[in-house]
Design an enzyme around this catalytic site. Sequence first.
Site, mmCIF file in Angstrom:
data_model
loop_
_atom_site.group_PDB
_atom_site.id
_atom_site.type_symbol
_atom_site.label_atom_id
_atom_site.label_comp_id
_atom_site.label_asym_id
_atom_site.label_seq_id
_atom_site.Cartn_x
_atom_site.Cartn_y
_atom_site.Cartn_z
ATOM 1 N N ASP A 149 0.827 -1.208 0.000
ATOM 2 C CA ASP A 149 0.000 0.000 0.000
ATOM 3 C C ASP A 149 0.862 1.260 0.000
ATOM 4 O O ASP A 149 1.719 1.422 0.879
ATOM 5 C CB ASP A 149 -0.910 0.006 1.230
ATOM 6 C CG ASP A 149 -1.841 1.202 1.226
ATOM 7 O OD1 ASP A 149 -2.774 1.213 0.413
ATOM 8 O OD2 ASP A 149 -1.618 2.129 2.025
ATOM 9 N N ASP B 247 22.863 0.117 -6.847
ATOM 10 C CA ASP B 247 22.838 -1.188 -6.199
ATOM 11 C C ASP B 247 24.102 -1.940 -6.596
ATOM 12 O O ASP B 247 24.845 -1.531 -7.493
ATOM 13 C CB ASP B 247 21.583 -1.953 -6.582
ATOM 14 C CG ASP B 247 21.056 -2.802 -5.435
ATOM 15 O OD1 ASP B 247 21.875 -3.290 -4.623
ATOM 16 O OD2 ASP B 247 19.826 -2.985 -5.330
#
Length: 787
Positions: free
Chosen positions: A265, A400
Amino acid sequence: MSDSMSSNLKSNPTEPGTPERHEDRNGGAEVTYVRNEGGPVLGLSPLSGVGTIERDGLFFKDLNRSGELEPYKDWRLPADERAKDLAARMTPEQIAGLMLYSRHQSIPAGSTNWISSTYGGLPYEESGAKPWDLTDEQLAFLRDDHLRHILVTNVESPSTAARWNNLVQAYAESVGLGIPANNSSDPRHGSDSDSEFNAGAGGKISMWPESLGLAATFDPALVRRFGEIAAKEYRALGLTTALSPQVDIATDPRWFRFNGTFGEDPKLSTDLGRAYIDGFQTSEGEDEIAGGWGRASVNAMVKHWPGGGSGEGGRDAHYACGKYAVYPGGRFADHLEPFTEGAFKLEGATGQASAVMPYYTVSWEQDTVNGENVGNSYSKYLITDLLREKYGYDGVVCTDWLITADENGEKDSFLSGKPWGVEGLSVAERHYKLILAGVDQFGGNNEAGPVLEAYEMGVREYGEAWMRARFEQSAVRLLTNMFRLGLFENPYLEPGESEAIVGNPAYMQAGYEAQLKSVVLLKNSVSKREKGQTEVRGQENVVLPLRRGIKIYVPQRYIAPGRDWFGNATPEKTVDPLNRSVVAKYLEWTDDPAEADAALVCIESPDSGTGYSREDAAAGGSGYVPISLQYRPYTADTGRATSIAGDSRSSDVLNRAYLGKTVKTRNEADLDLVLETRRKMGDKPVIVSMLLSNPAVVAEFESQVDALLVHFGLQDQALLDILCGEAEPSGLLPMQMPADMRTVEEQLEDVPRDMVCHVDSEGNAYDFAYGLHFGGVIDDERVRKYR
């Protein structure tokens, strides 16, 4: 130093400027402290050769041993001013080193640890080295490559981490301009489920739920408190950057990094991410230096921009098979919300997360300016146009790990390089493209050589002045994060104090209470009362809580052979899922279901792998198979016939669809265990405790059990406290639980909360923000706010 570690030095009656020597009697380096009236404590190591300069009764570290007080050494100046001065003094070689972020480092780097290394050319076990000594690799990258950002994994103990930190800092200060190290960590507070809660005696750090468990509390205040405690423990370990939080909204339920998020959410992820960062970054009182930053602060590197939770087919971009994120629902903006409305709009004085890490993914067809489909860090549109210019972010952007390394040709290899979308470029060209895109730092790179090659490319294309300015721009961002934390004044630790702070009883208790609040009770049947049941709130027939002292049958769990993330073989084994001695404090364990009053079955989420099958590829297929969230073999009878994204190179696959293919889970035995236990127990209560790493199809067994609870990383004692009513469950699902695999296939990878949810035999839908307490369905302020 954290506030706890610096307080005794601040209150010490020694006159300002008088050296205060602290000898480590266990073999670590001696540290000398010099106090300033109304200013910072200076930490000095004889190993560094750094002394002090006095001006107007105040003392400053002579980091470059010049005898002069250059601006970067003057702690009275603002952090950004000091950073600009130091960046201007650095050579391109030194800035290139500052832009590196090391590969993973274990302390010590023994052969049985996650990452091994050598000491004086010998393996740790043969070298005679102390656990905190620096490895050959560490000495080389600090000295030769000017690297100053180190990623730390496992440590032997807090005191070992402190002594290692002191050696690293002394060595870093001894060369060049005296720039300290900025040590960092991935999340390290997950609970040890094999150990009883013991107020720190059995743990090296306070133990908390995984991020998904924190999300299940739906409590931003609790998450901020976690950040505050974790920051104190990080600083006591010498860690000053957290490679967290992971605020990607996990909109595809199959994504294997789901459990590292705050769920699917956007609003919940935004609120919890903001609280997490505020907790980590904020210093108060005497620890504050300026603007909320200070000696108790830890930089938060929020990840992963612009969101990595929408991989096509649920596949993950650590692997070549999962490098594409897709947006069939047109909800790209939803994935930005936890960053733009959370991480970049903090409630605390620090204002925004100090660093951002983009994900490996190629955000397919999202570059509306250049039309590039390249890994997020390589995208000038995503980094400069969107992140920096549209949203005004001027902090550090760090890639990353391993995105500049070459791929190894294996579609399911975790250790492969991940240069998605730029596979045809050289390693140096990739660095150059990243710099032009707006990136400051290269994760998992120890060597400065490719960065310097990129510098020369920029000089040839834009001229020396332009490229020098671009390098300094990144250097200022990186150095500012170090100056704000007081590292240039005192990066040293007291090992005894580190040992006392990390995992202390108060922090362990706070983590334990969070574990209790993270448990989600999904089902608590109303049925015929049995011997083990206890009346609660007038509901005479609920299964939970159990009465203490009853006989409980806990069947052993079979773990099939397989491979870990790194490709290492893991053997099959059969284990007790809980610690028997812990269970014995609550219930009487029996191995005979016939004499048990109730059964407790412990299982984990279905695991079907990466979505790529070498066997399928060897048989002439594409290699792409479904990722299943059910235990029984799954055949994808629905789904795309043609994938949204693909790689047209002859060495790769353009159509990655898997329609009609079948996949098996590695832990189908978990379902067998539940059903077999139901058969053995007859009408007696069967309770299932499920460790969730992803949403799961529970329809295969839910109707056969009397109670079902799920958790996201839990100590055995916390589970038993819930089962026996010592604490009441209050957690809520931070995601939906699918009714079946059909709805998983029909949901859109980028759209939150778009599945048909499972409805249990009691009539409850396992939807976002659903959970039970012992009295029934929870309907409180949290549910009303977020559902």
